[in-house]
Design a protein around this motif. Structure first.
Motif, PDB file in Angstrom:
ATOM      1  N   ALA A  59       0.812  -1.218   0.000  1.00  0.00           N
ATOM      2  CA  ALA A  59       0.000   0.000   0.000  1.00  0.00           C
ATOM      3  C   ALA A  59       0.846   1.269   0.000  1.00  0.00           C
ATOM      4  O   ALA A  59       0.428   2.307  -0.533  1.00  0.00           O
ATOM      5  CB  ALA A  59      -0.939   0.006   1.213  1.00  0.00           C
ATOM      6  N   ASP A  60       2.043   1.232   0.584  1.00  0.00           N
ATOM      7  CA  ASP A  60       2.886   2.426   0.677  1.00  0.00           C
ATOM      8  C   ASP A  60       3.921   2.524  -0.436  1.00  0.00           C
ATOM      9  O   ASP A  60       4.791   3.407  -0.398  1.00  0.00           O
ATOM     10  CB  ASP A  60       3.608   2.448   2.034  1.00  0.00           C
ATOM     11  N   GLU A  61       3.836   1.637  -1.402  1.00  0.00           N
ATOM     12  CA  GLU A  61       4.817   1.679  -2.490  1.00  0.00           C
ATOM     13  C   GLU A  61       4.583   2.903  -3.378  1.00  0.00           C
ATOM     14  O   GLU A  61       3.456   3.213  -3.745  1.00  0.00           O
ATOM     15  CB  GLU A  61       4.724   0.406  -3.332  1.00  0.00           C
ATOM     16  N   PRO A  62       5.656   3.615  -3.752  1.00  0.00           N
ATOM     17  CA  PRO A  62       5.491   4.809  -4.575  1.00  0.00           C
ATOM     18  C   PRO A  62       5.162   4.513  -6.034  1.00  0.00           C
ATOM     19  O   PRO A  62       4.628   5.373  -6.740  1.00  0.00           O
ATOM     20  CB  PRO A  62       6.864   5.494  -4.474  1.00  0.00           C
ATOM     21  N   GLY A  63       5.479   3.309  -6.505  1.00  0.00           N
ATOM     22  CA  GLY A  63       5.229   2.961  -7.895  1.00  0.00           C
ATOM     23  C   GLY A  63       4.444   1.685  -8.028  1.00  0.00           C
ATOM     24  O   GLY A  63       4.076   1.056  -7.024  1.00  0.00           O
ATOM     25  N   PRO A  64       4.175   1.268  -9.257  1.00  0.00           N
ATOM     26  CA  PRO A  64       3.395   0.043  -9.471  1.00  0.00           C
ATOM     27  C   PRO A  64       4.160  -1.198  -9.034  1.00  0.00           C
ATOM     28  O   PRO A  64       5.390  -1.248  -9.112  1.00  0.00           O
ATOM     29  CB  PRO A  64       3.155   0.040 -10.985  1.00  0.00           C
ATOM     30  N   VAL A  65       3.412  -2.181  -8.565  1.00  0.00           N
ATOM     31  CA  VAL A  65       3.976  -3.455  -8.120  1.00  0.00           C
ATOM     32  C   VAL A  65       3.212  -4.585  -8.799  1.00  0.00           C
ATOM     33  O   VAL A  65       1.974  -4.569  -8.839  1.00  0.00           O
ATOM     34  CB  VAL A  65       3.881  -3.603  -6.586  1.00  0.00           C
ATOM     35  N   ARG A 100      14.971  -7.400  -8.159  1.00  0.00           N
ATOM     36  CA  ARG A 100      13.770  -6.941  -8.867  1.00  0.00           C
ATOM     37  C   ARG A 100      12.649  -6.507  -7.939  1.00  0.00           C
ATOM     38  O   ARG A 100      11.599  -6.042  -8.410  1.00  0.00           O
ATOM     39  CB  ARG A 100      13.256  -8.041  -9.788  1.00  0.00           C
ATOM     40  N   GLY A 101      12.811  -6.673  -6.638  1.00  0.00           N
ATOM     41  CA  GLY A 101      11.735  -6.309  -5.728  1.00  0.00           C
ATOM     42  C   GLY A 101      11.908  -6.980  -4.390  1.00  0.00           C
ATOM     43  O   GLY A 101      13.026  -7.129  -3.897  1.00  0.00           O
ATOM     44  N   ILE A 102      10.807  -7.422  -3.799  1.00  0.00           N
ATOM     45  CA  ILE A 102      10.832  -8.041  -2.479  1.00  0.00           C
ATOM     46  C   ILE A 102      10.153  -9.406  -2.560  1.00  0.00           C
ATOM     47  O   ILE A 102       9.019  -9.531  -3.047  1.00  0.00           O
ATOM     48  CB  ILE A 102      10.131  -7.154  -1.437  1.00  0.00           C
ATOM     49  N   ALA A 152       9.469  -0.674  -0.329  1.00  0.00           N
ATOM     50  CA  ALA A 152       9.209  -0.078   0.987  1.00  0.00           C
ATOM     51  C   ALA A 152       9.194  -1.084   2.126  1.00  0.00           C
ATOM     52  O   ALA A 152       9.475  -0.724   3.275  1.00  0.00           O
ATOM     53  CB  ALA A 152       7.870   0.666   0.950  1.00  0.00           C
ATOM     54  N   LEU A 153       8.875  -2.332   1.857  1.00  0.00           N
ATOM     55  CA  LEU A 153       8.729  -3.321   2.919  1.00  0.00           C
ATOM     56  C   LEU A 153      10.079  -3.694   3.498  1.00  0.00           C
ATOM     57  O   LEU A 153      11.000  -4.070   2.768  1.00  0.00           O
ATOM     58  CB  LEU A 153       8.025  -4.566   2.374  1.00  0.00           C
ATOM     59  N   GLU A 154      10.221  -3.592   4.805  1.00  0.00           N
ATOM     60  CA  GLU A 154      11.480  -3.931   5.460  1.00  0.00           C
ATOM     61  C   GLU A 154      11.638  -5.447   5.571  1.00  0.00           C
ATOM     62  O   GLU A 154      10.675  -6.152   5.878  1.00  0.00           O
ATOM     63  CB  GLU A 154      11.531  -3.316   6.864  1.00  0.00           C
ATOM     64  N   PRO A 155      12.840  -5.966   5.352  1.00  0.00           N
ATOM     65  CA  PRO A 155      13.052  -7.414   5.474  1.00  0.00           C
ATOM     66  C   PRO A 155      12.814  -7.892   6.904  1.00  0.00           C
ATOM     67  O   PRO A 155      13.106  -7.185   7.868  1.00  0.00           O
ATOM     68  CB  PRO A 155      14.525  -7.579   5.086  1.00  0.00           C
TER      69      PRO A 155
END
Length: 303
Positions: A59-65, A100-102, A152-155
């Motif tokens: 939800a807090d990502e600045p761009g598309p996921v 490439r992401g999380i 944005a998601l912390e590991p």
């Protein structure tokens, strides 16, 4: 460490949707010998709460996921029953940053109308914990997914996946079967599963996502492998499936041959499988665990 579980999703599963899902998977096969649910229907029931969870995580990502399904493990005590009220609960087991992401690992548990006790977990791999309602899960799933573009998601936690695949005992004669997914088969699966992601239905959307055409659902390929294994090694009895696993490595396009390589062990209790297109492996490290003929009094066939 885990995050707080997502809100539970509860709904009643009808005989019509059970039949529609299994019929969609088996559209190129003879009719099933029983009227039980597909073992992969557990994934369909967990999918909604997984979607809600991924939406909350990003939800807090600045761009598309976008979400790429990497792997799936399913452990079953029994199959879902027609008319049963099922509750799906989910925990996020962990997250890890990748180029490439999380990457995330999600654990879903499905509970039904009553307690499903088998005395011990045996080889199902299900945990001993109970849900707040006091019933044990009849199915537990661990999903591995890559949230492409997420930052944005912390590991945290662990993303090692589900329980280990069962060890085969020797090897019996292998088998190979070839299917050719069609656009209509993919659409029928989309309707039956409720997964109407445009990359499976709309060629323009699929091309925009980087695919040459619409692609089959990864779990439709796994579900088809499970049906072949049920027919060949479980006497057509879907209630004997106790576990399923596989890792997704490439998309499956319609109109191309899809080869399933099946390797049962000597006891026909573990069947390894892989799926290949002309471009290479599509599903790797696949496995299905079967219970014996005397698996127990409840295979999910009772309403």
């Amino acid at each position: 460490m885990t995050t707080a579980p997502a809100p539970a999703v509860t709904r009643t599963v009808t005989a019509e949707e059970i039949a529609a899902y299994r019929g969609a998977v088996r559209a190129t096969l003879p009719a099933a010998r029983d009227q039980l649910a597909s073992p992969v229907h557990a994934f369909v029931l967990a999918h909604t709460v997984a979607e809600h969870t991924v939406a909350a995580l990003t939800a807090d990502e600045p761009g598309p996921v976008s979400v790429v399904h990497l792997g799936q493990d399913i452990r079953c005590r029994r199959l879902v029953r027609p008319g049963e009220q099922v509750t799906a609960r989910l925990d996020v087991l962990g997250a890890r940053r990748e180029p490439r992401g999380i990457r995330v690992a999600l654990r879903s548990r499905l509970t039904g109308d009553g307690t499903d006790s088998m005395g011990s977990t045996g080889s199902t791999g299900l945990t001993d914990s109970t849900d707040p309602g006091g019933t044990e899960p009849f199915a537990e799933l661990v999903t591995s997914a890559l949230l492409v573009g997420a930052t944005a998601l912390e590991p945290f936690g662990e993303i090692s996946g589900g329980a280990s695949a069962p060890a085969p005992a020797g090897a019996a004669e292998p088998a190979t079967v070839v299917h050719e997914p069609t656009v209509e088969w993919i659409r029928r699966y989309a309707r039956a599963s409720g997964d109407e992601n445009p990359i499976h239905l709309d060629a323009d959307a699929a091309r925009a996502a980087g695919f040459g055409s619409v692609i089959a659902h990864g779990m439709s390929v796994v579900a088809l492998a499970v049906e072949e294994i049920t027919d060949r090694y479980a006497d057509g009895d879907a209630g004997r499936i106790r576990g399923i696993g596989g890792r997704f490595s490439a998309p499956v396009a319609p109109g191309e041959p899809l080869r399933f390589d099946l390797q049962p062990d000597a006891a026909r209790r573990v069947v390894r499988f892989g799926c290949r297109t002309p471009a290479g492996p599509a599903v790797k490290s696949g496995w299905v665990e079967l219970a014996g003929h005397a698996a127990g009094p409840d295979n999910g066939s009772r309403p």
